[in-house]
Design an enzyme around this catalytic site. Sequence first.
Site, PDB file in Angstrom:
ATOM      1  N   ARG A 119       7.673  20.476  -6.432  1.00 47.03           N
ATOM      2  CA  ARG A 119       8.273  21.453  -5.255  1.00 47.03           C
ATOM      3  C   ARG A 119       8.402  22.670  -6.156  1.00 47.03           C
ATOM      4  O   ARG A 119       9.495  22.952  -6.218  1.00 47.03           O
ATOM      5  CB  ARG A 119       9.425  20.623  -4.895  1.00 47.03           C
ATOM      6  CG  ARG A 119       9.375  20.178  -3.293  1.00 47.03           C
ATOM      7  CD  ARG A 119       8.496  19.058  -3.282  1.00 47.03           C
ATOM      8  NE  ARG A 119       7.875  18.693  -2.041  1.00 47.03           N
ATOM      9  CZ  ARG A 119       8.355  18.418  -0.802  1.00 47.03           C
ATOM     10  NH1 ARG A 119       9.468  18.282  -0.838  1.00 47.03           N
ATOM     11  NH2 ARG A 119       7.546  18.189   0.162  1.00 47.03           N
ATOM     12  N   GLN A 124       3.094  25.030  -2.879  1.00 51.32           N
ATOM     13  CA  GLN A 124       3.117  24.986  -1.410  1.00 51.32           C
ATOM     14  C   GLN A 124       1.850  24.857  -0.677  1.00 51.32           C
ATOM     15  O   GLN A 124       1.945  23.880   0.087  1.00 51.32           O
ATOM     16  CB  GLN A 124       3.886  26.221  -0.888  1.00 51.32           C
ATOM     17  CG  GLN A 124       5.515  25.927  -1.061  1.00 51.32           C
ATOM     18  CD  GLN A 124       6.228  27.114  -0.486  1.00 51.32           C
ATOM     19  OE1 GLN A 124       5.738  27.999  -0.129  1.00 51.32           O
ATOM     20  NE2 GLN A 124       7.533  27.348  -0.838  1.00 51.32           N
ATOM     21  N   ASP A 127       0.604  21.241  -0.668  1.00 52.85           N
ATOM     22  CA  ASP A 127       1.454  20.058  -0.575  1.00 52.85           C
ATOM     23  C   ASP A 127       1.264  19.210   0.818  1.00 52.85           C
ATOM     24  O   ASP A 127       1.542  19.531   1.723  1.00 52.85           O
ATOM     25  CB  ASP A 127       3.097  20.730  -0.575  1.00 52.85           C
ATOM     26  CG  ASP A 127       4.271  19.858  -0.632  1.00 52.85           C
ATOM     27  OD1 ASP A 127       3.905  18.777  -0.140  1.00 52.85           O
ATOM     28  OD2 ASP A 127       5.064  20.001  -0.690  1.00 52.85           O
ATOM     29  N   SER A 130       4.305  18.179   3.139  1.00 48.53           N
ATOM     30  CA  SER A 130       4.781  19.384   3.683  1.00 48.53           C
ATOM     31  C   SER A 130       3.818  19.524   5.063  1.00 48.53           C
ATOM     32  O   SER A 130       4.301  19.634   6.100  1.00 48.53           O
ATOM     33  CB  SER A 130       5.004  20.749   3.304  1.00 48.53           C
ATOM     34  OG  SER A 130       5.983  20.491   2.217  1.00 48.53           O
ATOM     35  N   TYR A 224      14.782  17.737  -3.641  1.00 52.04           N
ATOM     36  CA  TYR A 224      14.951  16.511  -2.774  1.00 52.04           C
ATOM     37  C   TYR A 224      16.273  15.922  -2.708  1.00 52.04           C
ATOM     38  O   TYR A 224      17.168  16.500  -3.237  1.00 52.04           O
ATOM     39  CB  TYR A 224      13.997  15.329  -3.563  1.00 52.04           C
ATOM     40  CG  TYR A 224      12.681  15.252  -3.300  1.00 52.04           C
ATOM     41  CD1 TYR A 224      11.946  15.328  -2.157  1.00 52.04           C
ATOM     42  CD2 TYR A 224      11.695  15.822  -4.221  1.00 52.04           C
ATOM     43  CE1 TYR A 224      10.782  15.313  -1.830  1.00 52.04           C
ATOM     44  CE2 TYR A 224      10.572  16.024  -4.141  1.00 52.04           C
ATOM     45  CZ  TYR A 224       9.904  15.746  -2.921  1.00 52.04           C
ATOM     46  OH  TYR A 224       8.613  15.722  -2.769  1.00 52.04           O
TER      47      TYR A 224
END
Length: 370
Positions: A119, A124, A127, A130, A224
């Site tokens: 993360r 991003q 991912d 996500s 997380y």
Amino acid sequence: MKIAIPTETQAGESRVAASPDTVKAYIKKGAEVSVQAGAGKGSSIPDSAFAAAGATITQGEFGDADVVLTIRRPSPDLLKSLKRGAILMGGLEPYGDKAGLEAIAQSGVTAFAMELMPRITRAQSMDILSSQANLAGYKAVIDAAYHFNRAFPMMMTAAGTVAAAKVFIMGVGVAGLQAIATARRLGAIVSATDVRKATEEQVKSLGAKFVFADIADAATSGGYAKELTAEDKAKQAALVAEHVKNQDIVITTALIPGRPAPVLISQEMVESMKPGSIIVDLAVERGGNCPLSKPDEIVEHKGVKIVGTLNLAGKLAGNASPLFAKNLANFLDLMIQKDGTLKIDDADDCIKGTMIARDGALVHPMFKGA
Ligand code: NAD
């Protein structure tokens, strides 16, 4: 460089790990791309669209592929057909079923489990959790609205007032945030909870009420949640029990990486809800946030419906596939050199963080030797 995209074989999987756009991009970088016939059907991408993008449509031969892209763990037959040293990347479901992980390692491929993407800001665009959770959060609210026998927004009519639905979102990660936004757009009164204190501001900025027990912040440095202490669990349960009684819809999305989903809505809490209320348990794949939810079933308990649909993102395959495909393309870009060859940079955090197997052995610190 030969890139191959098989048809997914797991039951109910409608997504595909490439889109015409990513095929075009791979070809531009000098790759030859083959797509198994029918691979895009569940996402409404016909073979002709892949062919028009430059892919060869095959009957499913992968023996000469240098890179194989998948949504899920490949079948044992597919694994056996891959050449040693080929790169396998996709949603390889690293948690649980150790034997399946060993089989991936023994096939001799260099395997990347995209779920383990760190993360960090740079990651991003790669991912998959996500991109897929965002769609799942939206779909959870749409499904709740479908099963609910009342309306979401307040309506003032000549025949009387329709009250706005009360929606409670548990777990404010990617899915939870999208669920809040969607429920708000539909006109519901929305509240939400999480065990990471940083979520308070995000919840409020979306116009929802934040519900937080008097507990220690359970955020990890990786972004997380960690498991709560027994004392904090009890405090959270007491607060939730009071709040849930007055909710029409509860959407649970709470997960802890590598652990079973935390139980948040007990049977007693379900029984405290009004008949006609709806629970959508997005964590059902990992054991569920509600002990009454069952994978791919709608359980009715004393008038409350508990929806346990699996793979909600896959129900929006028309969006989920291109996003997943783009995540993979962005990741593969890290390995494609200017001359079109592949190079694995072991020092790269995204590569190191996701590589689970190489040269016949499990190599990820979380799984090797365990
Ligand atoms: P997740 O799917 O692992 O969990 C969903 C949510 O459940 C989390 O917000 C978690 O805190 C919450 N939760 C866990 N136990 C709970 C409990 N007992 N009660 C209530 N809630 C509980 O999380 P996620 O959606 O993958 O995202 C986690 C965080 O990572 C978010 O802050 C997200 O914005 C961030 N993120 C960062 C990047 C990046 O920088 N590359 C990418 C994706 C997500």
